[in-house]
Design an enzyme around this catalytic site. Sequence first.
Site, PDB file in Angstrom:
ATOM      1  N   ASP A   1     -44.075  41.194 -26.206  1.00 44.87           N
ATOM      2  CA  ASP A   1     -45.241  41.964 -25.782  1.00 44.87           C
ATOM      3  C   ASP A   1     -44.812  43.390 -25.425  1.00 44.87           C
ATOM      4  O   ASP A   1     -43.659  43.622 -25.048  1.00 44.87           O
ATOM      5  CB  ASP A   1     -45.856  41.281 -24.559  1.00 44.87           C
ATOM      6  CG  ASP A   1     -47.243  41.779 -24.216  1.00 44.87           C
ATOM      7  OD1 ASP A   1     -48.218  41.123 -24.608  1.00 44.87           O
ATOM      8  OD2 ASP A   1     -47.354  42.828 -23.538  1.00 44.87           O
TER       9      ASP A   1
ATOM     10  N   ASP B   1     -49.472  43.722 -28.742  1.00 40.74           N
ATOM     11  CA  ASP B   1     -49.918  45.050 -28.348  1.00 40.74           C
ATOM     12  C   ASP B   1     -48.841  46.116 -28.528  1.00 40.74           C
ATOM     13  O   ASP B   1     -49.065  47.288 -28.190  1.00 40.74           O
ATOM     14  CB  ASP B   1     -50.446  45.063 -26.907  1.00 40.74           C
ATOM     15  CG  ASP B   1     -49.614  44.233 -25.950  1.00 40.74           C
ATOM     16  OD1 ASP B   1     -48.545  43.735 -26.363  1.00 40.74           O
ATOM     17  OD2 ASP B   1     -50.026  44.076 -24.791  1.00 40.74           O
TER      18      ASP B   1
ATOM     19  N   HIS C   1     -47.806  37.894 -17.075  1.00 34.27           N
ATOM     20  CA  HIS C   1     -47.723  38.723 -15.863  1.00 34.27           C
ATOM     21  C   HIS C   1     -47.976  37.914 -14.587  1.00 34.27           C
ATOM     22  O   HIS C   1     -47.673  38.404 -13.485  1.00 34.27           O
ATOM     23  CB  HIS C   1     -48.726  39.866 -15.911  1.00 34.27           C
ATOM     24  CG  HIS C   1     -48.421  40.893 -16.947  1.00 34.27           C
ATOM     25  ND1 HIS C   1     -47.193  41.507 -17.055  1.00 34.27           N
ATOM     26  CD2 HIS C   1     -49.194  41.418 -17.947  1.00 34.27           C
ATOM     27  CE1 HIS C   1     -47.216  42.358 -18.072  1.00 34.27           C
ATOM     28  NE2 HIS C   1     -48.409  42.319 -18.627  1.00 34.27           N
TER      29      HIS C   1
ATOM     30  N   HIS D   1     -45.663  44.929 -22.846  1.00 37.96           N
ATOM     31  CA  HIS D   1     -45.456  44.934 -21.403  1.00 37.96           C
ATOM     32  C   HIS D   1     -44.429  43.872 -21.014  1.00 37.96           C
ATOM     33  O   HIS D   1     -44.413  42.775 -21.579  1.00 37.96           O
ATOM     34  CB  HIS D   1     -46.764  44.638 -20.667  1.00 37.96           C
ATOM     35  CG  HIS D   1     -47.892  45.539 -21.034  1.00 37.96           C
ATOM     36  ND1 HIS D   1     -48.860  45.198 -21.961  1.00 37.96           N
ATOM     37  CD2 HIS D   1     -48.210  46.779 -20.595  1.00 37.96           C
ATOM     38  CE1 HIS D   1     -49.729  46.188 -22.081  1.00 37.96           C
ATOM     39  NE2 HIS D   1     -49.355  47.159 -21.257  1.00 37.96           N
TER      40      HIS D   1
END
Length: 319
Positions: free
Chosen positions: A175, A256, A138, A177
């Site tokens: 991931d 995740d 990120h 995200h």
Amino acid sequence: MLTWLKNRLQRSGLTAYITHPDCLQHNMGVGHPECPERLIAIRDQLMASQILDGLQEIEAPEVTEQQLARVHPPHYLEYLEACSPSIGTFRVDPDTAMSAGTLQAARRAAGAVVKAVELVAEDKAPNAFCAVRPPGHHAESGKAMGFCFFNNLAIGVTHALAHYQFERVAVIDFDVHHGNGTEEILRDDPRVLMVSIFQHPFYPYCGDEPQGPNMHNVPLKAGSGGREFREAVETVWLPLLHDFKPQILFISAGFDAHREDDMGSLGLVEADYEWVTRHLMQIADLYADGRVVSVLEGGYDLSALGRSVAAHLRVLSDG
């Protein structure tokens, strides 16, 4: 198929497992999901599964200023230094905090990926897994967010491009995200192909409209599981990767998206991570002499994280 099998048989050496105790010193506060126990849970599971014995453990060096500067401008690095607290925590956003040990941990995390590149590029390891934190995908060139400070994977990619002159680098991100920072940093670079899946709409609320022609993102709806994930890999990722013929693969290995991880709402299980890793290894064996650098990103249910990393590493290490 014969080429893949020949390359697989020629691969030798142990998978590199790169980490450092400094990565445990980053602490964003009691109850924060991105906690030091994540690395402990991974190691415990690898020991219990007898996978750790088949890896070469390597201590992560600190990233150099030159390596950082390929991705992050001086004003951003100076900002992080200025924000680093001697005691307590300093929040750079509502979810992301620095402690006294954060920057040292981040230097080791980024340095681990650079070391992984050196090992696989110089045939000192067939592939590598970086068990590090804080995560990185990120982090944008000038912005810390989403638990991330330095974009570890992008620092490794730019090192591979600058130091080893790779001409085709693939980035794979699974991931839950979207890896917005990796996309922001590597967009429009024709030497890089990025493929990803992520839950959408979901933090960081982007990725559904790729920022560059080299970015190929597959948003998945909440509730999607292994069937939807495997369909994305088979219909989007693999054709692109075969056409691109990467010389080295980087994996943003976030776990995740596991069904037991309440950070998101996807439904992957260990078998899905094992399956996708096998397909990526086939791509690497066909075009990249097996060169894979995998970097830990998310994964916050400690049991699911440990089991998922074990499944991933079992394939990387030919277990």
